[in-house]
Design a protein around this motif. Structure first.
Motif, PDB file in Angstrom:
ATOM      1  N   ALA A   1       1.023  23.974 -26.162  1.00  0.00           N
ATOM      2  CA  ALA A   1      -0.079  24.111 -25.197  1.00  0.00           C
ATOM      3  C   ALA A   1       0.203  23.282 -23.955  1.00  0.00           C
ATOM      4  N   ALA A   2       0.690  22.050 -24.137  1.00  0.00           N
ATOM      5  CA  ALA A   2       0.987  21.195 -22.997  1.00  0.00           C
ATOM      6  C   ALA A   2       2.133  21.779 -22.172  1.00  0.00           C
ATOM      7  N   LEU A   3       3.127  22.305 -22.832  1.00  0.00           N
ATOM      8  CA  LEU A   3       4.249  22.921 -22.088  1.00  0.00           C
ATOM      9  C   LEU A   3       3.783  24.132 -21.292  1.00  0.00           C
ATOM     10  N   SER A   4       2.891  24.936 -21.875  1.00  0.00           N
ATOM     11  CA  SER A   4       2.426  26.099 -21.132  1.00  0.00           C
ATOM     12  C   SER A   4       1.591  25.677 -19.923  1.00  0.00           C
TER      13      SER A   4
END
Length: 106
Positions: free
Chosen positions: A99-102
């Motif tokens: 989620a953080a990467l997206s």
């Protein structure tokens, strides 16, 4: 995929061919016990050789000094990073989740 059917000959065997097959079957039946005995001997020799090899490897491993053996890196803790003098050592920050990467990508 369909299994291929084998074609069987419709020709009947001659008397000589039948006699030859009977002799072969009786010869195989007569030699069967010897073949099984020999196979068991070969298998037993293989088992003995394998156990001797394993024992030799164990002895070789025990004779090595502890530092000569490679360590398993999967069980070692992550490296510790040192910050400023006097501060507590810090570990590497955890990797960001999907989620953080997206969110970072856009």
């Amino acid at each position: 995929m369909a299994k291929k059917q084998t074609r069987r000959s419709q020709r009947s065997l001659t008397f000589e061919e039948k006699a030859h097959l009977r002799r072969l079957r009786s010869q195989v039946e007569a030699e069967k016990d010897e073949i099984i005995r020999r196979g068991r001997e070969v298998f037993a020799a293989h088992e003995r050789s394998l156990s001797e090899t394993i024992e030799a490897l164990k002895q070789a491993r025990e004779s090595l000094p502890p530092l000569a053996m490679p360590c398993d890196t999967s069980t070692t803790p992550p490296p510790i990073r040192h910050g400023r003098a006097g501060s507590r050592p810090k570990r590497d920050p955890p990797s960001p989740g999907l989620a953080a990467l997206s969110r970072m990508m856009g």
